[in-house]
Design a protein around this motif. Structure first.
Motif, PDB file in Angstrom:
ATOM      1  N   LEU A   1       0.857  -1.190   0.000  1.00  0.00           N
ATOM      2  CA  LEU A   1       0.000   0.000   0.000  1.00  0.00           C
ATOM      3  C   LEU A   1       0.887   1.231   0.000  1.00  0.00           C
ATOM      4  CD1 LEU A   1      -2.654   1.530   0.213  1.00  0.00           C
ATOM      5  CD2 LEU A   1      -2.664   1.092   2.670  1.00  0.00           C
ATOM      6  N   LEU A   2       0.901   1.944  -1.120  1.00  0.00           N
ATOM      7  CA  LEU A   2       1.741   3.122  -1.267  1.00  0.00           C
ATOM      8  C   LEU A   2       1.167   4.299  -0.489  1.00  0.00           C
ATOM      9  CD1 LEU A   2       4.212   4.275  -2.990  1.00  0.00           C
ATOM     10  CD2 LEU A   2       2.456   5.106  -4.561  1.00  0.00           C
ATOM     11  N   VAL A   3       2.017   4.967   0.294  1.00  0.00           N
ATOM     12  CA  VAL A   3       1.588   6.171   1.002  1.00  0.00           C
ATOM     13  C   VAL A   3       1.214   7.234  -0.019  1.00  0.00           C
ATOM     14  CG1 VAL A   3       2.359   8.063   2.478  1.00  0.00           C
ATOM     15  CG2 VAL A   3       2.988   5.723   3.042  1.00  0.00           C
ATOM     16  N   GLY A   4       0.041   7.865   0.162  1.00  0.00           N
ATOM     17  CA  GLY A   4      -0.339   8.916  -0.779  1.00  0.00           C
ATOM     18  C   GLY A   4      -1.831   9.108  -0.897  1.00  0.00           C
ATOM     19  N   SER A   5      -2.345   9.068  -2.123  1.00  0.00           N
ATOM     20  CA  SER A   5      -3.718   9.478  -2.409  1.00  0.00           C
ATOM     21  C   SER A   5      -4.749   8.413  -2.046  1.00  0.00           C
ATOM     22  CB  SER A   5      -3.860   9.801  -3.899  1.00  0.00           C
ATOM     23  OG  SER A   5      -3.743   8.618  -4.661  1.00  0.00           O
ATOM     24  N   SER A   6      -6.023   8.802  -2.179  1.00  0.00           N
ATOM     25  CA  SER A   6      -7.131   7.891  -1.913  1.00  0.00           C
ATOM     26  C   SER A   6      -7.118   6.711  -2.872  1.00  0.00           C
ATOM     27  CB  SER A   6      -8.466   8.631  -2.031  1.00  0.00           C
ATOM     28  OG  SER A   6      -8.573   9.636  -1.046  1.00  0.00           O
ATOM     29  N   ALA A   7      -6.581   6.913  -4.086  1.00  0.00           N
ATOM     30  CA  ALA A   7      -6.510   5.826  -5.061  1.00  0.00           C
ATOM     31  C   ALA A   7      -5.674   4.665  -4.532  1.00  0.00           C
ATOM     32  CB  ALA A   7      -5.927   6.336  -6.379  1.00  0.00           C
ATOM     33  N   ASN A   8      -4.672   4.973  -3.735  1.00  0.00           N
ATOM     34  CA  ASN A   8      -3.853   3.911  -3.154  1.00  0.00           C
ATOM     35  C   ASN A   8      -4.646   3.092  -2.147  1.00  0.00           C
ATOM     36  OD1 ASN A   8      -1.608   4.856  -4.611  1.00  0.00           O
ATOM     37  ND2 ASN A   8      -1.126   6.336  -3.016  1.00  0.00           N
ATOM     38  N   ILE A   9      -5.455   3.767  -1.331  1.00  0.00           N
ATOM     39  CA  ILE A   9      -6.323   3.084  -0.372  1.00  0.00           C
ATOM     40  C   ILE A   9      -7.315   2.198  -1.115  1.00  0.00           C
ATOM     41  CG2 ILE A   9      -8.051   3.394   1.431  1.00  0.00           C
ATOM     42  CD1 ILE A   9      -5.314   4.304   2.336  1.00  0.00           C
ATOM     43  N   GLU A  10      -7.888   2.723  -2.177  1.00  0.00           N
ATOM     44  CA  GLU A  10      -8.866   1.965  -2.957  1.00  0.00           C
ATOM     45  C   GLU A  10      -8.240   0.717  -3.574  1.00  0.00           C
ATOM     46  OE1 GLU A  10     -10.327   4.773  -5.754  1.00  0.00           O
ATOM     47  OE2 GLU A  10     -11.379   5.987  -4.240  1.00  0.00           O
ATOM     48  N   GLY A  11      -6.955   0.806  -3.933  1.00  0.00           N
ATOM     49  CA  GLY A  11      -6.268  -0.358  -4.488  1.00  0.00           C
ATOM     50  C   GLY A  11      -6.249  -1.506  -3.508  1.00  0.00           C
ATOM     51  N   LEU A  12      -5.906  -1.231  -2.258  1.00  0.00           N
ATOM     52  CA  LEU A  12      -5.898  -2.275  -1.235  1.00  0.00           C
ATOM     53  C   LEU A  12      -7.299  -2.828  -1.017  1.00  0.00           C
ATOM     54  CD1 LEU A  12      -4.002  -2.603   2.031  1.00  0.00           C
ATOM     55  CD2 LEU A  12      -6.482  -2.516   2.201  1.00  0.00           C
TER      56      LEU A  12
ATOM     57  N   LYS B   1     -14.184 -12.607  -2.624  1.00  0.00           N
ATOM     58  CA  LYS B   1     -15.109 -13.175  -3.609  1.00  0.00           C
ATOM     59  C   LYS B   1     -14.599 -14.503  -4.148  1.00  0.00           C
ATOM     60  CE  LYS B   1     -17.026  -8.770  -5.273  1.00  0.00           C
ATOM     61  NZ  LYS B   1     -17.068  -7.820  -6.427  1.00  0.00           N
ATOM     62  N   ILE B   2     -13.305 -14.553  -4.451  1.00  0.00           N
ATOM     63  CA  ILE B   2     -12.735 -15.751  -5.071  1.00  0.00           C
ATOM     64  C   ILE B   2     -12.473 -16.857  -4.057  1.00  0.00           C
ATOM     65  CG2 ILE B   2     -10.687 -16.615  -6.292  1.00  0.00           C
ATOM     66  CD1 ILE B   2     -10.473 -13.904  -7.656  1.00  0.00           C
ATOM     67  N   ARG B   3     -12.075 -16.476  -2.855  1.00  0.00           N
ATOM     68  CA  ARG B   3     -11.647 -17.453  -1.850  1.00  0.00           C
ATOM     69  C   ARG B   3     -12.525 -17.438  -0.608  1.00  0.00           C
ATOM     70  NH1 ARG B   3      -6.045 -18.645  -2.502  1.00  0.00           N
ATOM     71  NH2 ARG B   3      -6.306 -20.004  -0.695  1.00  0.00           N
ATOM     72  N   ALA B   4     -13.802 -17.180  -0.764  1.00  0.00           N
ATOM     73  CA  ALA B   4     -14.698 -17.040   0.396  1.00  0.00           C
ATOM     74  C   ALA B   4     -14.660 -18.254   1.316  1.00  0.00           C
ATOM     75  CB  ALA B   4     -16.120 -16.785  -0.083  1.00  0.00           C
ATOM     76  N   ASP B   5     -14.517 -19.447   0.759  1.00  0.00           N
ATOM     77  CA  ASP B   5     -14.545 -20.674   1.560  1.00  0.00           C
ATOM     78  C   ASP B   5     -13.151 -21.183   1.915  1.00  0.00           C
ATOM     79  OD1 ASP B   5     -17.349 -20.731   1.404  1.00  0.00           O
ATOM     80  OD2 ASP B   5     -17.266 -21.750  -0.545  1.00  0.00           O
ATOM     81  N   ASN B   6     -12.132 -20.502   1.434  1.00  0.00           N
ATOM     82  CA  ASN B   6     -10.765 -20.972   1.673  1.00  0.00           C
ATOM     83  C   ASN B   6      -9.813 -19.784   1.634  1.00  0.00           C
ATOM     84  OD1 ASN B   6      -8.466 -22.597   1.924  1.00  0.00           O
ATOM     85  ND2 ASN B   6      -8.346 -22.948  -0.289  1.00  0.00           N
ATOM     86  N   LEU B   7      -9.950 -18.893   2.608  1.00  0.00           N
ATOM     87  CA  LEU B   7      -9.172 -17.661   2.601  1.00  0.00           C
ATOM     88  C   LEU B   7      -7.685 -17.931   2.829  1.00  0.00           C
ATOM     89  CD1 LEU B   7     -11.492 -15.277   4.645  1.00  0.00           C
ATOM     90  CD2 LEU B   7     -10.959 -15.098   2.205  1.00  0.00           C
ATOM     91  N   PRO B   8      -6.822 -17.316   2.027  1.00  0.00           N
ATOM     92  CA  PRO B   8      -5.386 -17.412   2.275  1.00  0.00           C
ATOM     93  C   PRO B   8      -4.989 -16.447   3.383  1.00  0.00           C
ATOM     94  CG  PRO B   8      -5.769 -15.965   0.425  1.00  0.00           C
ATOM     95  CD  PRO B   8      -7.129 -16.455   0.870  1.00  0.00           C
ATOM     96  N   LYS B   9      -3.733 -16.503   3.789  1.00  0.00           N
ATOM     97  CA  LYS B   9      -3.201 -15.456   4.650  1.00  0.00           C
ATOM     98  C   LYS B   9      -3.034 -14.198   3.797  1.00  0.00           C
ATOM     99  CE  LYS B   9      -0.515 -18.487   7.709  1.00  0.00           C
ATOM    100  NZ  LYS B   9       0.856 -18.833   8.187  1.00  0.00           N
ATOM    101  N   VAL B  10      -3.458 -13.066   4.326  1.00  0.00           N
ATOM    102  CA  VAL B  10      -3.359 -11.814   3.584  1.00  0.00           C
ATOM    103  C   VAL B  10      -2.654 -10.788   4.461  1.00  0.00           C
ATOM    104  CG1 VAL B  10      -4.600  -9.989   2.362  1.00  0.00           C
ATOM    105  CG2 VAL B  10      -5.511 -12.323   2.365  1.00  0.00           C
ATOM    106  N   TYR B  11      -1.532 -10.262   3.978  1.00  0.00           N
ATOM    107  CA  TYR B  11      -0.751  -9.282   4.709  1.00  0.00           C
ATOM    108  C   TYR B  11      -0.731  -7.963   3.936  1.00  0.00           C
ATOM    109  CZ  TYR B  11       1.107 -13.496   6.990  1.00  0.00           C
ATOM    110  OH  TYR B  11       1.242 -14.685   7.652  1.00  0.00           O
ATOM    111  N   GLY B  12      -0.696  -6.875   4.663  1.00  0.00           N
ATOM    112  CA  GLY B  12      -0.560  -5.558   4.062  1.00  0.00           C
ATOM    113  C   GLY B  12       0.701  -4.887   4.564  1.00  0.00           C
ATOM    114  N   VAL B  13       1.417  -4.216   3.656  1.00  0.00           N
ATOM    115  CA  VAL B  13       2.615  -3.490   4.053  1.00  0.00           C
ATOM    116  C   VAL B  13       2.619  -2.121   3.384  1.00  0.00           C
ATOM    117  CG1 VAL B  13       4.054  -4.468   2.195  1.00  0.00           C
ATOM    118  CG2 VAL B  13       5.143  -3.583   4.264  1.00  0.00           C
ATOM    119  N   VAL B  14       2.931  -1.101   4.149  1.00  0.00           N
ATOM    120  CA  VAL B  14       2.995   0.267   3.636  1.00  0.00           C
ATOM    121  C   VAL B  14       4.341   0.479   2.955  1.00  0.00           C
ATOM    122  CG1 VAL B  14       3.041   2.703   4.263  1.00  0.00           C
ATOM    123  CG2 VAL B  14       1.413   1.164   5.366  1.00  0.00           C
ATOM    124  N   THR B  15       4.307   1.059   1.745  1.00  0.00           N
ATOM    125  CA  THR B  15       5.540   1.357   1.019  1.00  0.00           C
ATOM    126  C   THR B  15       5.700   2.866   0.830  1.00  0.00           C
ATOM    127  OG1 THR B  15       4.418   1.111  -1.125  1.00  0.00           O
ATOM    128  CG2 THR B  15       5.474  -0.846  -0.207  1.00  0.00           C
TER     129      THR B  15
END
Length: 221
Positions: free
Chosen positions: A106-117, A126-140
């Motif tokens: 997640l790039l520091v900056g505009s609202s478009a970056n937030i929307e990307g995440l 939607k794709i993995r509703a029954d089998n969620l992977p691990k999901v990590y977020g990192v600020v760049t």
């Protein structure tokens, strides 16, 4: 393990992180390969990998029906790192369907970056509703010192997202990743060209190593 680095917004640092992760994994006693799904740039497979060997760890470009190809690669290698393109397409969605771990820069900056995440998280659900992977977020592209409203907003967005677990570090100025990329190496292998650079490169390496150990630590292997 299959790691997907994904964001539908370009320029957030996916390729910088992907190439450095492959380089770091190649130092371990494991077979590692990178998968490049970015049909526009093919930077990881074409530029960064051109002088690297299989043992060094390199990227190969895939397109089309990639889910079965990635599964097969996952059976042949210990570690697979996927660099997704900065757009929502079939390859991106198929990679989501087979990944064990998904890292969202997640790039520091505009609202478009937030929307990307947010869009990545919604697509995963939607794709993995029954089998969620691990999901990590990192600020760049975080500031080296202190904080800013934009940085706090980015961190809080990751923390507040119900699907995304925040990484225990931020990634700062990518100039060092750019230099490492141009040399066909990872950030951990980058050496200063002059003494004044040493502390800044060390800071970037420490940030990356914290992220790397968080993803590939004993509890996550």
């Amino acid at each position: 393990m299959i790691l997907l680095i994904a964001n539908t917004k370009g320029g957030v640092g996916k390729t910088s992180l992907a190439t450095s992760i492959v380089a770091a994994l190649s130092k371990r006693d494991k077979a590692v390969v990178g998968v490049d799904l970015d049909s526009v740039n093919m930077a990881a497979s074409r530029s960064w990998s051109k002088n690297r060997s299989e043992v060094d760890g390199k990227f190969y470009f895939l397109a089309g029906d990639v889910s079965e190809q990635i599964k097969k690669i996952g059976a042949d290698y210990d570690e697979v790192v996927i660099d997704a393109g900065g757009f929502d397409n079939t390859e991106y969605r198929q990679a989501i369907s087979v990944a064990d771990v998904i890292l969202i820069p997640l790039l520091v900056g505009s609202s478009a970056n937030i929307e990307g995440l947010q869009k990545v998280a919604e697509t995963i659900e939607k794709i993995r509703a029954d089998n969620l992977p691990k999901v990590y977020g990192v600020v760049t592209k975080a500031p080296h010192f202190g904080t800013s409203p934009e940085l706090e907003r980015a961190i809080n967005e990751i923390i507040s997202d119900p699907l995304t677990e925040p990484c225990p570090t931020t990634i700062g100025d990518r100039v060092w990743y750019t230099r490492a990329f141009d040399e066909g190496i990872g950030i951990l292998d980058l050496q200063p060209l002059k003494r004044s650079e040493a502390k800044y490169i060390k800071s970037a390496q420490d940030e990356f190593l914290t992220l790397f150990n968080f993803i590939y630590g004993e509890n996550n292997v």
